[in-house]
Design a protein around this motif. Structure first.
Motif, PDB file in Angstrom:
ATOM      1  N   LEU A  33     -24.983  88.280   8.332  1.00 14.78           N
ATOM      2  CA  LEU A  33     -26.057  87.492   8.658  1.00 14.78           C
ATOM      3  C   LEU A  33     -26.022  86.434   9.673  1.00 14.78           C
ATOM      4  CD1 LEU A  33     -25.700  86.415   4.362  1.00 14.78           C
ATOM      5  CD2 LEU A  33     -27.571  87.667   5.765  1.00 14.78           C
ATOM      6  N   ILE A  34     -26.790  86.939  10.750  1.00 18.16           N
ATOM      7  CA  ILE A  34     -27.388  85.852  11.739  1.00 18.16           C
ATOM      8  C   ILE A  34     -27.655  84.719  11.076  1.00 18.16           C
ATOM      9  CG2 ILE A  34     -27.467  85.570  14.022  1.00 18.16           C
ATOM     10  CD1 ILE A  34     -27.396  88.406  14.054  1.00 18.16           C
ATOM     11  N   VAL A  35     -26.988  83.263  11.409  1.00 19.65           N
ATOM     12  CA  VAL A  35     -27.526  82.442  10.400  1.00 19.65           C
ATOM     13  C   VAL A  35     -27.076  81.222  12.067  1.00 19.65           C
ATOM     14  CG1 VAL A  35     -27.158  80.563   9.390  1.00 19.65           C
ATOM     15  CG2 VAL A  35     -26.794  82.460   8.679  1.00 19.65           C
ATOM     16  N   PRO A  36     -28.543  80.208  11.892  1.00 15.45           N
ATOM     17  CA  PRO A  36     -28.920  79.657  13.567  1.00 15.45           C
ATOM     18  C   PRO A  36     -28.278  78.484  12.833  1.00 15.45           C
ATOM     19  CG  PRO A  36     -30.853  79.680  12.605  1.00 15.45           C
ATOM     20  CD  PRO A  36     -29.859  80.841  12.553  1.00 15.45           C
ATOM     21  N   ASP A  37     -27.214  77.572  14.304  1.00 20.60           N
ATOM     22  CA  ASP A  37     -26.553  76.884  14.485  1.00 20.60           C
ATOM     23  C   ASP A  37     -27.881  75.397  13.919  1.00 20.60           C
ATOM     24  OD1 ASP A  37     -25.012  74.572  14.243  1.00 20.60           O
ATOM     25  OD2 ASP A  37     -24.288  74.801  16.644  1.00 20.60           O
ATOM     26  N   LEU A  38     -28.347  74.968  13.118  1.00 22.05           N
ATOM     27  CA  LEU A  38     -28.862  73.986  12.394  1.00 22.05           C
ATOM     28  C   LEU A  38     -28.192  71.806  13.392  1.00 22.05           C
ATOM     29  CD1 LEU A  38     -30.499  75.712   9.677  1.00 22.05           C
ATOM     30  CD2 LEU A  38     -31.265  75.793  12.454  1.00 22.05           C
ATOM     31  N   THR A  39     -27.845  72.326  14.293  1.00 21.23           N
ATOM     32  CA  THR A  39     -27.304  70.464  13.766  1.00 21.23           C
ATOM     33  C   THR A  39     -28.135  69.952  14.726  1.00 21.23           C
ATOM     34  OG1 THR A  39     -25.869  71.318  15.264  1.00 21.23           O
ATOM     35  CG2 THR A  39     -24.788  71.587  13.781  1.00 21.23           C
ATOM     36  N   GLY A  40     -28.663  68.402  13.909  1.00 20.36           N
ATOM     37  CA  GLY A  40     -29.152  68.341  15.092  1.00 20.36           C
ATOM     38  C   GLY A  40     -31.119  68.569  14.823  1.00 20.36           C
ATOM     39  N   CYS A  41     -30.949  69.320  13.564  1.00 20.91           N
ATOM     40  CA  CYS A  41     -32.349  69.323  12.926  1.00 20.91           C
ATOM     41  C   CYS A  41     -33.229  68.836  12.487  1.00 20.91           C
ATOM     42  CB  CYS A  41     -32.289  70.909  12.662  1.00 20.91           C
ATOM     43  SG  CYS A  41     -33.164  71.823  12.301  1.00 20.91           S
ATOM     44  N   ASP A  42     -34.552  68.133  12.973  1.00 17.72           N
ATOM     45  CA  ASP A  42     -34.667  67.351  11.632  1.00 17.72           C
ATOM     46  C   ASP A  42     -35.883  68.506  10.943  1.00 17.72           C
ATOM     47  OD1 ASP A  42     -33.917  65.461  13.363  1.00 17.72           O
ATOM     48  OD2 ASP A  42     -36.255  65.957  14.793  1.00 17.72           O
ATOM     49  N   LEU A  43     -35.325  69.151  10.767  1.00 17.55           N
ATOM     50  CA  LEU A  43     -36.680  69.616   9.499  1.00 17.55           C
ATOM     51  C   LEU A  43     -35.808  69.953   8.662  1.00 17.55           C
ATOM     52  CD1 LEU A  43     -37.537  72.818  11.471  1.00 17.55           C
ATOM     53  CD2 LEU A  43     -39.076  71.401  10.663  1.00 17.55           C
ATOM     54  N   LYS A  44     -36.676  69.711   7.662  1.00 22.42           N
ATOM     55  CA  LYS A  44     -36.046  70.379   5.702  1.00 22.42           C
ATOM     56  C   LYS A  44     -36.088  71.326   4.918  1.00 22.42           C
ATOM     57  CE  LYS A  44     -35.319  65.372   5.917  1.00 22.42           C
ATOM     58  NZ  LYS A  44     -33.937  65.021   6.564  1.00 22.42           N
ATOM     59  N   PRO A  45     -34.585  72.074   4.114  1.00 22.64           N
ATOM     60  CA  PRO A  45     -35.213  72.969   3.843  1.00 22.64           C
ATOM     61  C   PRO A  45     -35.911  73.635   2.636  1.00 22.64           C
ATOM     62  CG  PRO A  45     -33.219  71.628   3.008  1.00 22.64           C
ATOM     63  CD  PRO A  45     -34.265  70.669   3.613  1.00 22.64           C
ATOM     64  N   TYR A  46     -36.983  72.313   2.367  1.00 27.79           N
ATOM     65  CA  TYR A  46     -38.080  72.702   1.538  1.00 27.79           C
ATOM     66  C   TYR A  46     -39.458  72.646   2.358  1.00 27.79           C
ATOM     67  CZ  TYR A  46     -41.252  71.964  -2.406  1.00 27.79           C
ATOM     68  OH  TYR A  46     -42.651  72.267  -2.993  1.00 27.79           O
ATOM     69  N   VAL A  47     -39.857  73.014   2.107  1.00 27.72           N
ATOM     70  CA  VAL A  47     -41.305  73.127   2.667  1.00 27.72           C
ATOM     71  C   VAL A  47     -42.822  73.565   1.264  1.00 27.72           C
ATOM     72  CG1 VAL A  47     -43.373  75.023   3.288  1.00 27.72           C
ATOM     73  CG2 VAL A  47     -41.060  75.222   4.358  1.00 27.72           C
ATOM     74  N   SER A  48     -43.343  72.252   1.093  1.00 25.26           N
ATOM     75  CA  SER A  48     -44.504  71.916   0.264  1.00 25.26           C
ATOM     76  C   SER A  48     -45.132  73.323   0.144  1.00 25.26           C
ATOM     77  CB  SER A  48     -44.534  70.769   0.502  1.00 25.26           C
ATOM     78  OG  SER A  48     -46.178  70.648  -0.555  1.00 25.26           O
ATOM     79  N   TYR A  49     -46.094  73.409  -0.989  1.00 28.09           N
ATOM     80  CA  TYR A  49     -46.718  74.173  -1.607  1.00 28.09           C
ATOM     81  C   TYR A  49     -48.403  73.485  -0.792  1.00 28.09           C
ATOM     82  CZ  TYR A  49     -43.981  77.228  -4.582  1.00 28.09           C
ATOM     83  OH  TYR A  49     -43.306  78.226  -5.227  1.00 28.09           O
ATOM     84  N   LYS A  50     -48.095  72.303  -1.122  1.00 29.52           N
ATOM     85  CA  LYS A  50     -49.775  71.849   0.054  1.00 29.52           C
ATOM     86  C   LYS A  50     -49.682  72.064   1.404  1.00 29.52           C
ATOM     87  CE  LYS A  50     -49.029  68.570  -3.771  1.00 29.52           C
ATOM     88  NZ  LYS A  50     -49.702  67.032  -3.944  1.00 29.52           N
ATOM     89  N   ALA A  51     -48.498  72.551   2.593  1.00 36.81           N
ATOM     90  CA  ALA A  51     -48.854  72.730   3.407  1.00 36.81           C
ATOM     91  C   ALA A  51     -49.969  73.573   4.111  1.00 36.81           C
ATOM     92  CB  ALA A  51     -47.033  73.629   3.703  1.00 36.81           C
ATOM     93  N   VAL A  73     -35.322  97.046  28.604  1.00 42.26           N
ATOM     94  CA  VAL A  73     -35.273  97.844  27.241  1.00 42.26           C
ATOM     95  C   VAL A  73     -33.942  97.173  26.454  1.00 42.26           C
ATOM     96  CG1 VAL A  73     -35.444  99.676  25.934  1.00 42.26           C
ATOM     97  CG2 VAL A  73     -36.760  99.585  27.572  1.00 42.26           C
ATOM     98  N   GLN A  74     -33.000  96.761  26.998  1.00 45.84           N
ATOM     99  CA  GLN A  74     -31.918  97.070  26.576  1.00 45.84           C
ATOM    100  C   GLN A  74     -31.704  94.976  26.219  1.00 45.84           C
ATOM    101  OE1 GLN A  74     -29.100  97.057  28.778  1.00 45.84           O
ATOM    102  NE2 GLN A  74     -27.159  97.775  27.400  1.00 45.84           N
ATOM    103  N   ARG A  75     -32.352  94.272  27.194  1.00 49.10           N
ATOM    104  CA  ARG A  75     -32.865  92.900  27.138  1.00 49.10           C
ATOM    105  C   ARG A  75     -33.856  92.531  26.283  1.00 49.10           C
ATOM    106  NH1 ARG A  75     -33.479  89.035  32.447  1.00 49.10           N
ATOM    107  NH2 ARG A  75     -31.287  89.372  33.430  1.00 49.10           N
ATOM    108  N   ALA A  76     -34.341  93.842  25.870  1.00 50.37           N
ATOM    109  CA  ALA A  76     -35.363  93.210  24.712  1.00 50.37           C
ATOM    110  C   ALA A  76     -34.738  93.384  23.361  1.00 50.37           C
ATOM    111  CB  ALA A  76     -36.617  93.942  25.328  1.00 50.37           C
ATOM    112  N   LYS A  77     -34.296  94.500  23.215  1.00 52.25           N
ATOM    113  CA  LYS A  77     -33.942  94.914  22.042  1.00 52.25           C
ATOM    114  C   LYS A  77     -32.239  94.101  21.279  1.00 52.25           C
ATOM    115  CE  LYS A  77     -34.960  99.534  21.894  1.00 52.25           C
ATOM    116  NZ  LYS A  77     -34.890 100.901  21.570  1.00 52.25           N
ATOM    117  N   ARG A  78     -31.546  93.418  22.398  1.00 52.53           N
ATOM    118  CA  ARG A  78     -30.534  92.389  22.423  1.00 52.53           C
ATOM    119  C   ARG A  78     -30.899  91.554  21.103  1.00 52.53           C
ATOM    120  NH1 ARG A  78     -27.893  89.902  27.488  1.00 52.53           N
ATOM    121  NH2 ARG A  78     -30.250  88.711  27.552  1.00 52.53           N
ATOM    122  N   THR A  79     -29.747  90.881  19.825  1.00 49.87           N
ATOM    123  CA  THR A  79     -30.504  89.389  19.192  1.00 49.87           C
ATOM    124  C   THR A  79     -30.808  88.252  20.096  1.00 49.87           C
ATOM    125  OG1 THR A  79     -28.545  90.605  18.082  1.00 49.87           O
ATOM    126  CG2 THR A  79     -28.855  88.532  17.815  1.00 49.87           C
ATOM    127  N   GLY A  80     -32.042  87.301  19.152  1.00 58.84           N
ATOM    128  CA  GLY A  80     -32.282  86.356  20.050  1.00 58.84           C
ATOM    129  C   GLY A  80     -33.583  86.637  20.523  1.00 58.84           C
TER     130      GLY A  80
END
Length: 162
Positions: free
Chosen positions: A81-99, A151-158
């Protein structure tokens, strides 16, 4: 009278044997007992090197293979599992259905070319920094790449291809 006696003896002598040494497995092999069910003895028999009954994996794949009676782990088969570092991120983990729904067209090869190379090609053409073959006199880092490296750069993670 002899026929009835023979029939009676046949009926009495036929029976199903569920003896203690077999724990009843002889007659009930076709009934699958999942790993989480069954007695402690059943679980001990399943844990051995040669289980009598099929081991129920419940849809989970192995992370390796058995070779000469030994389990060999394959690192590529272990989920990562590749999880990004979310320190300092303003986004909340919930997305409203009204979006509002985001509708975005497919990113084409032409759009990629325009985003990466077109400005440099136009400026090189206007400033006469191209050779007779159309190659740049001062190539950028992306223009210096060999096809295999690109091609190698394009297949890299991220790289946002996947």
């Amino acid at each position: 009278m002899s026929k009835t006696t023979a029939l009676f003896n046949l009926i009495i002598k036929r029976n199903i044997s569920v003896t203690t040494p077999r724990e009843g497995k002889r007659n009930f092999r076709k009934f699958v007992i999942p790993n989480k069910r069954g007695s402690r003895l059943h679980k001990q028999n399943q844990a051995g090197p040669n289980p009598e009954l099929e081991i129920d994996k419940r849809g989970v794949r192995d992370t390796g293979y058995v070779l000469n009676g030994r389990f060999v782990k394959v690192p590529e088969m272990i989920p990562e599992l590749i999880v990004p570092d979310l320190t300092g991120c303003d986004l909340k983990p919930y997305v409203s259905y009204k979006a509002e729904d985001v509708i975005q067209s497919e990113f084409t090869a032409q759009q990629l070319f325009d985003a990466v190379y077109s400005r440099k090609i136009v400026t090189d053409f206007k400033e006469n920094k191209l050779t007779e073959d159309g190659e740049p006199l001062e190539p950028s880092d992306e223009e210096k790449l060999q096809p295999e490296e690109a091609v190698q750069r394009a297949k890299r993670t991220g790289s946002d291809i996947f």
